[in-house]
Design a protein around this motif. Structure first.
Motif, PDB file in Angstrom:
ATOM      1  N   ARG A  29       0.838  -1.209   0.000  1.00  0.00           N
ATOM      2  CA  ARG A  29       0.000   0.000   0.000  1.00  0.00           C
ATOM      3  C   ARG A  29       0.870   1.256   0.000  1.00  0.00           C
ATOM      4  O   ARG A  29       0.536   2.259  -0.648  1.00  0.00           O
ATOM      5  N   LYS A  30       1.980   1.216   0.730  1.00  0.00           N
ATOM      6  CA  LYS A  30       2.894   2.361   0.742  1.00  0.00           C
ATOM      7  C   LYS A  30       3.492   2.591  -0.644  1.00  0.00           C
ATOM      8  O   LYS A  30       3.670   3.731  -1.081  1.00  0.00           O
ATOM      9  N   ALA A  33       0.946   4.268  -2.690  1.00  0.00           N
ATOM     10  CA  ALA A  33       0.791   5.665  -2.280  1.00  0.00           C
ATOM     11  C   ALA A  33       1.852   6.543  -2.936  1.00  0.00           C
ATOM     12  O   ALA A  33       1.596   7.699  -3.285  1.00  0.00           O
ATOM     13  N   PRO A  36       1.177   5.261  -7.728  1.00  0.00           N
ATOM     14  CA  PRO A  36      -0.152   4.641  -7.881  1.00  0.00           C
ATOM     15  C   PRO A  36      -0.254   3.604  -8.994  1.00  0.00           C
ATOM     16  O   PRO A  36      -1.116   2.726  -8.932  1.00  0.00           O
TER      17      PRO A  36
END
Length: 317
Positions: A29-30, A33, A36
């Motif tokens: 997820r990082k 972030a 994308p």
């Protein structure tokens, strides 16, 4: 320690993916972030969600109870909220809704999976089959030209589709349409994908699933157009097999002739089919499981190679 380097996060995420009991999702997820559209992160997250749906026991640190269809759907919808329009998750969600007896939602998600598949054969493979479970024949017909255009596609793809239709009892005519695709695709091919091999494979599949009328249609074509290919000897051998006999000498002689004829005709696919059937006939009969100690039976299964397992449990004479 805070990682802000995408390559470092990718390396860490990849390491955690290989370690049982660790949750790599936060790291991926990082990555998203920061980037994308990072392909590594998107692929990894899709795989994590699919694994958690299909093998929840592997993640019992996080999921203690069995995943019901409703829980699977919720998990996949969460994945899609992070990875919008991921075709792999849409396909899995369609199957989840099918398991939950919500055919309308199942069909919508399967069609979305096909829309976003971007020519990915692995996705379209599943979509074509699952759509038949929700009466999506019209969408299947629309997708077939798209699948035909995929580079490297072989006729065996359509044979596998037909086999699965029979296995799920979705109708002989649906299976026949896929078998005919395989035969049509083989028209200008040679070797293992030749027209004679595809016709014989179509016959073999129909014969194995007791679709006698369809099998007869393919047999007639072979007898009229491919009499010297070795296919007829194979068919006669298949008809001659007695499952209760340990000898089957006539069937084995016919298969020897099939291999010889196929060699002369340049039909390696038919020769391979004859050798496979010959190997099946020559194998000792499986013991009756009801007459065996369960530990002995499990020991036999554990030591069977894939070929023996397939022959024992998937082929039907």
């Amino acid at each position: 320690m805070k990682f802000r380097s995408v390559p470092a996060l990718v390396r860490m995420g990849t390491l955690l993916m290989d370690q049982w009991g660790h949750d790599a999702l936060p790291l991926w997820r990082k990555v998203l972030a920061l980037e994308p559209e990072n392909a590594d992160a998107r692929h990894a997250m899709v795989q994590i969600y699919l694994e958690r749906v299909t093998n929840p026991a592997e993640y019992e640190v996080h999921y203690h109870s069995r995943l019901t269809p409703a829980k699977k759907i919720a998990l996949l919808e969460k994945g899609l909220s992070e990875l919008p329009n991921a075709p792999e998750l849409l396909l899995a969600l369609g199957i989840g809704y099918l398991e939950d007896n919500k055919q309308g939602k199942a069909r919508r998600n399967l069609e979305l999976a096909a829309h976003y598949a971007a020519g990915k054969l692995a996705i379209l493979d599943g979509v074509l089959h699952e759509l038949l479970h929700v009466n999506g024949d019209d969408t299947v017909r629309e997708l077939i030209p798209q699948v035909r255009a995929i580079p490297g596609l072989r006729p065996h793809f359509w044979l596998d589709q037909a086999n699965r239709v029979f296995a799920c009892e979705l109708g002989e005519q649906r299976a026949a349409s896929f078998l005919d695709e395989a035969v049509a695709m083989s028209a200008k091919l040679r070797g293992e994908d030749s027209p004679a091999t595809m016709l014989l494979s179509a016959f073999d599949i129909c014969y194995g699933h007791e679709a006698e009328q369809l099998a007869s249609q393919y047999e007639q074509v072979l007898r009229s157009q491919w009499a010297t290919s070795g296919a007829l000897e194979y068919i006669d051998a298949l008809h001659a097999v007695d499952p209760n006999s340990r000898k089957n000498s006539r069937a084995l002689k016919l298969l020897d002739r099939a291999i010889e004829q196929a060699g002369k005709a340049g039909e390696p696919g038919i020769a391979d089919m004859a050798r496979e059937l010959m190997g099946y006939i020559k194998r000792p009969p499986m013991p009756d499981p009801f007459d065996m100690d369960i530990n002995r039976l499990m020991d036999i299964f554990a030591n069977m190679d894939k070929e023996d397992f397939d022959a024992a449990f998937r082929r039907r004479l």
